[in-house]
Design an enzyme around this catalytic site. Structure first.
Site, PDB file in Angstrom:
ATOM      1  N   ILE B 203       0.540  -0.511   1.593  1.00 28.77           N
ATOM      2  CA  ILE B 203       1.751  -0.196   0.844  1.00 28.77           C
ATOM      3  C   ILE B 203       2.268  -1.422   0.083  1.00 28.77           C
ATOM      4  CG2 ILE B 203       3.360  -0.576   2.756  1.00 28.77           C
ATOM      5  CD1 ILE B 203       4.701   2.067   1.919  1.00 28.77           C
ATOM      6  N   CYS B 204       2.010  -2.613   0.627  1.00 25.07           N
ATOM      7  CA  CYS B 204       2.497  -3.809  -0.075  1.00 25.07           C
ATOM      8  C   CYS B 204       1.692  -4.073  -1.360  1.00 25.07           C
ATOM      9  CB  CYS B 204       2.514  -5.025   0.842  1.00 25.07           C
ATOM     10  SG  CYS B 204       1.147  -5.106   1.969  1.00 25.07           S
TER      11      CYS B 204
END
Ligand SMILES: [Zn+2]
Lengths: 182, 423
Positions: B203-204
């Protein structure tokens, strides 16, 4: 097909299935129950179930007793879907906090909540992972880019920002929630 | 209407049906019944998409006379290239209904009944009314549901409760067909770990360093949609929603100098669409219908039990027996509920003490849950406190007759299922 049936039938205990229609507990609930009843939380964490009959939705509060986030009380919601444990639980931070791996919407960057989730992992692994985020915020996996930059540039400045954000103060133009433990 | 198996056009099929072949099971083959089988057998087709169209066509042309088809979707213009039972004038109409009408118009002596709804909307009696079920689905969730439903229907006192499930699936050039005899052979859940999980992007990465057009689209759907739209649930079939995701992703792609975000790609990424190959569907559907035919007529042994097909490089198929899992959460013997008979005036607390005293289960600190109901849960403390008042209640107030109670305990390596029956 009937042949296999009669063979198998003999193997099954005589009392297998009679009487009223079967109504079964779902696989997700079964697994969540096992996971939840096996969690042993340290004194820095607690779980709460707004609806005790719904173990698939609960909150976890983490109150770190060491590290930069000491003195804070951080709340996460857990939502376990019908495909659990084949899909990870959905975890969000309820408060707006200043953290390199948690954005201001509450999204959490933790590998086992997404790309590294496996059905053999349990809820305890997720909880331990979340706790670790407060002890060792990781600037290399940034979800809040500014916080990650701050941490990379100066640990002291980052620590000051954490302190003021936790008291409900501003970091640059962003105001954060007061998360001090009561 | 007279169903004419004696008419000229079925002459050749009859020859196949009535003669025992070298692999025919002598005990279950009966030439006089075989002829009737196709006429009497009632078959359910789940899904009227790419696979479903092929399956319905094959079944009707094979001579099956009673077919039901269930699908909750309506026809999209993008379906028309391979879902050949549909025409452009059908766009927006239910797939099940249009498919049934088309089959009926071409093979008039078929009784075909459409159901425009979700499989979850139908009850046990509905599924009980079929002889076998063929799935041509693209959703893991729907397959798991029908699999668990059919497994739970099995009653060992009645062989008719075991409905063979023929499951077909395709992904691009690859596919598989399998025959599941609920409770007897490996079920869909037993083989769930064979699925290759979709490779998720951290997700980062989505949030900070997108590198591909798909990263921008995932950012728009996973992070931006909930931020901007709040609680509004994303509907991947709603063109307005897709347009919003597309324009949001496009803006982001431009910011990062990434090319290739299109409306179609957006749709593909959020719906997790893998390009469908018409001939893969045809091959897998043919295999499924072949099995349905053999199961119905006993003319030849059916697939035992998993056929995988790969068409990427030339053609490769491999057939093997996928083994049942002892601890399968759906069909495993280990998870088979144990019947317990209790008196109607027993309190939950008393019952738990009785369970602890039983030498055959060896419980220490059991936690008990019913169907979406916490009876008494010992851990964590907040839940213990909230469920403690139940100890004073009668079990019969909390659990219905025939309902299951799941017991977990640190002394047990798995959860124990108990089926409560009252005296
Ligand atoms: Zn199974």
């Amino acid at each position: 097909m009937l042949k296999i049936w009669h063979m198998k039938q003999k193997q099954v205990a005589a009392d297998a299935a009679e009487g009223p229609a079967k109504r079964r507990v779902t696989a997700a609930q079964l697994r969540a129950q096992k996971d939840i009843t096996e969690i042993s939380l340290p004194s820095t964490m607690k779980m709460d179930f707004p609806d005790p009959d719904d173990i698939l939705n609960f909150t976890l509060t983490i109150e770190p007793d060491e590290g930069l986030y000491r003195g804070g009380s951080f709340e996460f919601t857990f939502a376990i879907g019908s495909q659990f444990p084949h899909e990870p639980p959905k975890v969000k931070c309820k408060q707006k906090i200043y953290h390199p791996n948690i954005d201001i919407e509450g999204n959490v960057c933790l590998n086992i909540l997404r790309e590294d989730w496996k059905p053999v992992l349990n809820l305890n692994a997720v909880i331990v992972g979340l706790q670790y985020l407060f002890l060792e915020p990781n600037p290399l996996d940034p979800l809040n880019k500014e916080a990650a930059e701050d941490l990379k540039n100066s640990k002291d400045m980052f620590a000051r920002n954490v302190r003021s954000s936790m008291q409900g103060g501003y970091v640059r133009s962003e105001r954060f929630d007061d998360v001090r433990k009561r | 209407m007279a169903v004419g198996y004696d008419v000229e056009k079925w002459k050749y099929l009859r020859r196949v049906l009535e003669r025992a072949g070298p692999f025919t099971d002598k005990d279950s083959f009966d030439a006089s019944m075989v002829k009737e089988a196709l006429k009497d057998v009632k078959i359910l087709v789940i899904g009227a998409g790419g696979l479903g169209c092929e399956i319905l066509k094959n079944l009707a042309l094979t001579g099956f006379k009673n077919i039901d088809v269930i699908d909750m979707d309506t026809i999209d213009v993008s379906n028309l290239n391979r879902q050949f039972l549909f025409r452009s004038s059908d766009v927006g109409q239910p797939k099940a209904t249009c498919a049934a009408n088309f089959i009926k118009s071409r093979v008039p002596d078929v009784n075909i009944t459409p159901h425009f709804c979700a499989i979850q909307d139908k009850d046990i009696d509905f599924y009980m009314s079929f002889n076998s079920i063929i799935c041509g689905l693209d959703s893991v969730e729907a397959r798991r549901w029908i699999n668990a439903t059919l497994v739970n229907m099995v009653d060992w006192n009645n062989p008719d409760t075991c409905k063979p499930l023929i499951d077909g699936g395709t992904e691009g050039f690859k596919g598989q067909s399998r025959v599941i005899l609920p409770k007897m052979t490996s079920c869909y859940e037993c083989s769930l770990d064979m699925l290759t999980p979709r490779q998720a992007v951290p997700i980062c990465t989505l949030a900070t360093i997108p590198r591909q057009p798909a990263h921008c689209i995932e950012w728009a759907s996973i992070l931006e949609w909930p931020r901007v739209k709040g609680d509004l649930k994303m509907d991947t079939d709603d063109p307005e929603h897709i347009t919003w995701l597309y324009t949001t992703a496009l803006k982001r792609a431009q910011e990062f100098g990434i090319e290739g975000v299109t409306y179609t790609l957006t749709q593909g990424v959020v719906k997790n669409i893998i390009p469908a190959i018409a001939s893969t569907n045809a091959i897998i559907a043919a295999s499924c219908c072949n099995e349905a035919f053999k199961l119905a007529t006993n003319t030849a042994p059916f697939l035992n039990n998993y056929m995988m097909y790969t068409g990427n490089e030339a053609v490769y198929t491999y057939t093997f027996e996928h083994e049942r899992k002892e601890n399968c959460p759906v069909c495993g013997e280990q998870n088979e509920p144990t019947n317990v008979t209790i008196r109607k005036d027993v309190k939950l607390g008393e019952w738990i003490e009785e369970l602890k005293a039983r030498a055959d289960i060896q419980l220490k600190r059991p936690s008990l849950m019913g169907l979406g109901k916490s009876l008494y849960v010992q851990q964590p403390p907040q839940l213990e406190e909230k469920t403690r008042p139940n100890l004073e209640k009668l079990v019969s107030e909390l659990v219905g007759n025939g309902e299951e109670v799941a017991v977990s305990d640190s002394a047990l390596p798995f959860s124990l299922r108990l089926r409560v029956l009252y005296e």
